[in-house]
Design an enzyme around this catalytic site. Structure first.
Site, mmCIF file in Angstrom:
data_model
loop_
_atom_site.group_PDB
_atom_site.id
_atom_site.type_symbol
_atom_site.label_atom_id
_atom_site.label_comp_id
_atom_site.label_asym_id
_atom_site.label_seq_id
_atom_site.Cartn_x
_atom_site.Cartn_y
_atom_site.Cartn_z
ATOM 1 N N CYS A 93 2.997 8.588 1.438
ATOM 2 C CA CYS A 93 3.351 7.715 2.555
ATOM 3 C C CYS A 93 3.754 6.378 1.932
ATOM 4 O O CYS A 93 2.911 5.680 1.365
ATOM 5 C CB CYS A 93 2.131 7.584 3.463
ATOM 6 S SG CYS A 93 2.402 6.467 4.833
ATOM 7 N N CYS A 145 -2.820 6.379 9.256
ATOM 8 C CA CYS A 145 -1.722 5.699 9.959
ATOM 9 C C CYS A 145 -2.218 4.425 10.619
ATOM 10 O O CYS A 145 -3.212 4.457 11.353
ATOM 11 C CB CYS A 145 -1.191 6.579 11.079
ATOM 12 S SG CYS A 145 -0.308 7.997 10.525
ATOM 13 N N ASN A 198 -6.243 5.643 15.201
ATOM 14 C CA ASN A 198 -7.159 5.364 14.095
ATOM 15 C C ASN A 198 -7.635 3.927 14.253
ATOM 16 O O ASN A 198 -6.817 3.010 14.295
ATOM 17 C CB ASN A 198 -6.438 5.540 12.755
ATOM 18 C CG ASN A 198 -5.968 6.967 12.554
ATOM 19 O OD1 ASN A 198 -6.694 7.911 12.838
ATOM 20 N ND2 ASN A 198 -4.732 7.132 12.099
ATOM 21 N N GLU A 242 8.903 -1.732 8.698
ATOM 22 C CA GLU A 242 9.813 -1.067 9.621
ATOM 23 C C GLU A 242 11.091 -0.690 8.827
ATOM 24 O O GLU A 242 11.903 -1.560 8.511
ATOM 25 C CB GLU A 242 10.126 -2.024 10.795
ATOM 26 C CG GLU A 242 11.215 -1.563 11.718
ATOM 27 C CD GLU A 242 11.172 -0.085 12.080
ATOM 28 O OE1 GLU A 242 10.148 0.422 12.541
ATOM 29 O OE2 GLU A 242 12.207 0.586 11.871
ATOM 30 N N SER A 300 8.669 6.169 16.921
ATOM 31 C CA SER A 300 7.351 5.848 17.455
ATOM 32 C C SER A 300 7.494 5.434 18.912
ATOM 33 O O SER A 300 7.811 4.290 19.221
ATOM 34 C CB SER A 300 6.733 4.697 16.652
ATOM 35 O OG SER A 300 6.465 5.129 15.349
ATOM 36 N N LEU A 301 7.266 6.385 19.813
ATOM 37 C CA LEU A 301 7.478 6.129 21.241
ATOM 38 C C LEU A 301 6.213 5.517 21.862
ATOM 39 O O LEU A 301 6.258 4.444 22.445
ATOM 40 C CB LEU A 301 7.828 7.454 21.920
ATOM 41 C CG LEU A 301 8.675 7.403 23.152
ATOM 42 C CD1 LEU A 301 9.984 6.677 22.911
ATOM 43 C CD2 LEU A 301 8.969 8.827 23.635
ATOM 44 N N HIS A 302 5.118 6.241 21.743
ATOM 45 C CA HIS A 302 3.772 5.759 22.094
ATOM 46 C C HIS A 302 3.503 5.470 23.568
ATOM 47 O O HIS A 302 2.380 5.142 23.944
ATOM 48 C CB HIS A 302 3.398 4.499 21.299
ATOM 49 C CG HIS A 302 3.435 4.675 19.816
ATOM 50 N ND1 HIS A 302 3.178 5.879 19.216
ATOM 51 C CD2 HIS A 302 3.697 3.807 18.817
ATOM 52 C CE1 HIS A 302 3.286 5.742 17.910
ATOM 53 N NE2 HIS A 302 3.599 4.503 17.631
ATOM 54 N N CYS A 338 3.032 -4.541 16.339
ATOM 55 C CA CYS A 338 2.523 -3.578 17.326
ATOM 56 C C CYS A 338 1.016 -3.819 17.444
ATOM 57 O O CYS A 338 0.332 -4.011 16.444
ATOM 58 C CB CYS A 338 2.804 -2.151 16.886
ATOM 59 S SG CYS A 338 4.573 -1.840 16.700
ATOM 60 N N CYS A 397 4.852 -6.470 7.925
ATOM 61 C CA CYS A 397 5.759 -5.942 8.948
ATOM 62 C C CYS A 397 5.917 -6.982 10.051
ATOM 63 O O CYS A 397 4.930 -7.593 10.464
ATOM 64 C CB CYS A 397 5.189 -4.654 9.543
ATOM 65 S SG CYS A 397 6.294 -3.879 10.746
ATOM 66 N N SER A 420 10.476 6.995 9.717
ATOM 67 C CA SER A 420 9.848 6.724 11.017
ATOM 68 C C SER A 420 10.145 5.292 11.447
ATOM 69 O O SER A 420 10.000 4.361 10.659
ATOM 70 C CB SER A 420 8.330 6.923 10.875
ATOM 71 O OG SER A 420 7.671 6.540 12.058
ATOM 72 N N GLU A 450 0.824 -1.209 0.000
ATOM 73 C CA GLU A 450 0.000 0.000 0.000
ATOM 74 C C GLU A 450 0.855 1.254 0.000
ATOM 75 O O GLU A 450 1.925 1.304 0.614
ATOM 76 C CB GLU A 450 -0.900 0.018 1.239
ATOM 77 C CG GLU A 450 -1.976 -1.048 1.150
ATOM 78 C CD GLU A 450 -3.161 -0.783 2.063
ATOM 79 O OE1 GLU A 450 -4.052 -1.624 2.115
ATOM 80 O OE2 GLU A 450 -3.209 0.272 2.716
ATOM 81 N N CYS A 491 -1.697 -1.740 15.374
ATOM 82 C CA CYS A 491 -1.443 -1.467 13.954
ATOM 83 C C CYS A 491 -1.927 -2.618 13.064
ATOM 84 O O CYS A 491 -1.601 -3.782 13.310
ATOM 85 C CB CYS A 491 0.049 -1.225 13.741
ATOM 86 S SG CYS A 491 0.482 -0.960 12.017
HETATM 87 N N1 SAH Z 1 7.301 1.005 11.473
HETATM 88 C C1 SAH Z 1 7.432 2.422 11.462
HETATM 89 C C2 SAH Z 1 6.657 3.166 10.394
HETATM 90 C C3 SAH Z 1 5.235 2.735 10.098
HETATM 91 S S1 SAH Z 1 3.877 3.279 11.040
HETATM 92 C C4 SAH Z 1 7.097 2.975 12.829
HETATM 93 O O1 SAH Z 1 6.641 2.233 13.672
HETATM 94 O O2 SAH Z 1 7.321 4.137 13.064
HETATM 95 C C5 SAH Z 1 3.718 4.986 11.004
HETATM 96 C C6 SAH Z 1 3.106 5.522 12.300
HETATM 97 O O3 SAH Z 1 1.717 5.154 12.461
HETATM 98 C C7 SAH Z 1 3.817 4.955 13.507
HETATM 99 O O4 SAH Z 1 4.060 5.945 14.442
HETATM 100 C C8 SAH Z 1 2.790 3.957 14.021
HETATM 101 O O5 SAH Z 1 2.994 3.614 15.334
HETATM 102 C C9 SAH Z 1 1.498 4.700 13.777
HETATM 103 N N2 SAH Z 1 0.316 3.852 13.885
HETATM 104 C C10 SAH Z 1 0.228 2.509 13.765
HETATM 105 N N3 SAH Z 1 -1.028 2.077 13.958
HETATM 106 C C11 SAH Z 1 -1.779 3.179 14.223
HETATM 107 C C12 SAH Z 1 -3.177 3.390 14.493
HETATM 108 N N4 SAH Z 1 -4.040 2.386 14.506
HETATM 109 N N5 SAH Z 1 -3.577 4.672 14.698
HETATM 110 C C13 SAH Z 1 -2.714 5.697 14.640
HETATM 111 N N6 SAH Z 1 -1.399 5.566 14.379
HETATM 112 C C14 SAH Z 1 -0.930 4.312 14.178
#
Ligand code: SAH
Length: 356
Positions: free
Chosen positions: A121, A347, A304, A176, A228-230, A132, A128, A205, A108, A135
């Protein structure tokens, strides 16, 4: 102009007669040297470069400025463009593409227009392996790394479809990027030098891979680096991101500090907001403590929704409260507006089973 490609770890093996390496991803010098090996004059390298990166040629047969006989002889040399499998336009103008690669795999790509910009994007892997929890991409598992021409193709595909120059590229699609560092850096260089998009308009990222942040830093790219800290503590991060078990938050942040030291560029931290889970005032305080004195920026991404898990997106009021809490602690913060949400193009919503 030198005819020999400068040797660096990101350069591919030199293109050779009969080689099946696709032409896309090759520099002007590499293309010039290739046409000469084919018995053609050097200036045909420049023409080839223009047809690949500006005119969107998909086969050598299309390059009408080349002698007919040579075009036919070399017609089997792959350019490296994908086939459009599916295209979906969201009400906000965001377009999601499903592209079919030469081996049949689907990836995609998303084109995101704003008043002044066109952002692409891009995916860096098919699927992947990071899994996570929030995701969609991770739910489908990992298939393989993308080659650099497959990344560059995504930018050209969006540019051609919108008939507008792409201004920004973010490596935030499937995959990733730091697990595919060589091809990602090769693609960054080509997107910069061959397509002509400034490195500062590109963003890589990562969720963080041990030892890879330093490797990326050593390329001394001018790109924006996003992590991506989260989560504001290790325990919470482990719950959301399985790979965090092998990469303590403290070590990740230490590696980010080293990135700033090596490159002189700030780090952008992405923080997904999940209602009641990581969006409380104490999380903002904890996050601010980690980032105090750090040349950084926090980008909040309201969650999302994806179907497999029941996390909630916080209300606008909660989101705003989190922003204010960070600001009070002098942390530079912004909110990422969700684009393409209605078409699962936002995202974390990218997966390969749509549109089939
Ligand atoms: N693997 C990389 C890049 C891909 S994701 C990374 O983890 O950074 C791009 C961004 O979208 C990341 O910050 C990821 O954590 C975020 N993301 C993943 N799932 C999401 C969701 N359901 N809602 C919002 N952001 C999300």
């Amino acid at each position: 102009m030198s005819l020999t490609p400068v040797s660096s770890p990101v350069n591919r093996p030199q293109l050779q007669e009969g080689a099946t390496t696709p032409l896309l991803g090759s520099s002007l010098a590499e293309l010039t040297s290739w046409v000469q090996q084919q018995g053609q004059p050097a200036y045909r390298g420049k023409q080839l470069h223009q047809w690949l990166y500006q005119k969107g040629a998909r086969s050598l047969l299309e390059i009408t400025v080349f002698p007919k006989q040579w075009r036919e002889d070399a017609a089997a040399v792959p350019i490296g463009r994908s086939q459009l499998h599916y295209r979906s336009v969201a009400p906000d103008g965001t377009i999601k593409y499903l592209l079919r690669l030469a081996d049949g795999n689907l990836i995609e790509t998303v084109g995101i227009p704003t008043a002044k910009r066109l952002t692409v994007c891009v995916s860096s892997q098919v699927g992947c392996p990071m899994a996570c929890d929030f995701c969609a991409t991770g739910k489908g598992g990992f298939i393989r790394n993308l080659q650099r021409h497959e990344i560059i193709d995504q930018v050209l595909t969006v540019q051609e479809d919108f008939q507008q120059r792409v201004s920004n590229v973010v490596f935030m699609g499937m995959g990733e990027p730091l697990l595919n560092l060589t091809e990602v850096v090769g693609a960054v260089k080509s997107i910069n030098e061959d397509i002509g998009i400034g490195q500062r308009s590109l963003t890589i990222s990562t969720v963080g891979i041990p030892n890879r942040i330093r490797q990326l830093a050593e390329y001394q790219l001018q790109v924006t680096f996003a992590v991506s800290l989260h989560a504001s503590n290790q325990q919470l991060r482990e719950k959301l991101i399985p790979s965090a078990h092998h990469y303590p938050l403290e070590t990740l942040l230490e590696d980010c500090r080293e990135y700033v030291q090596i490159t002189g560029r700030r780090v952008s931290f992405e923080y997904i907001l999940l209602a009641e889970l990581n969006d409380l005032p104490e999380h903002a305080t904890e996050l601010a403590e980690h980032l105090r004195g750090f040349q950084s920026h926090v980008n909040l991404i309201p969650y999302n929704p994806i179907s497999e898990v029941d996390y909630q997106r916080p209300s606008d009021r909660r989101i705003q409260a989190f922003v204010e809490a960070l600001k009070e602690q002098h942390i530079a913060v912004s909110i990422r507006r969700s684009r393409g949400l209605e078409r699962d193009a936002a995202c974390g919503q990218l997966r390969v089973n749509q549109g089939e």
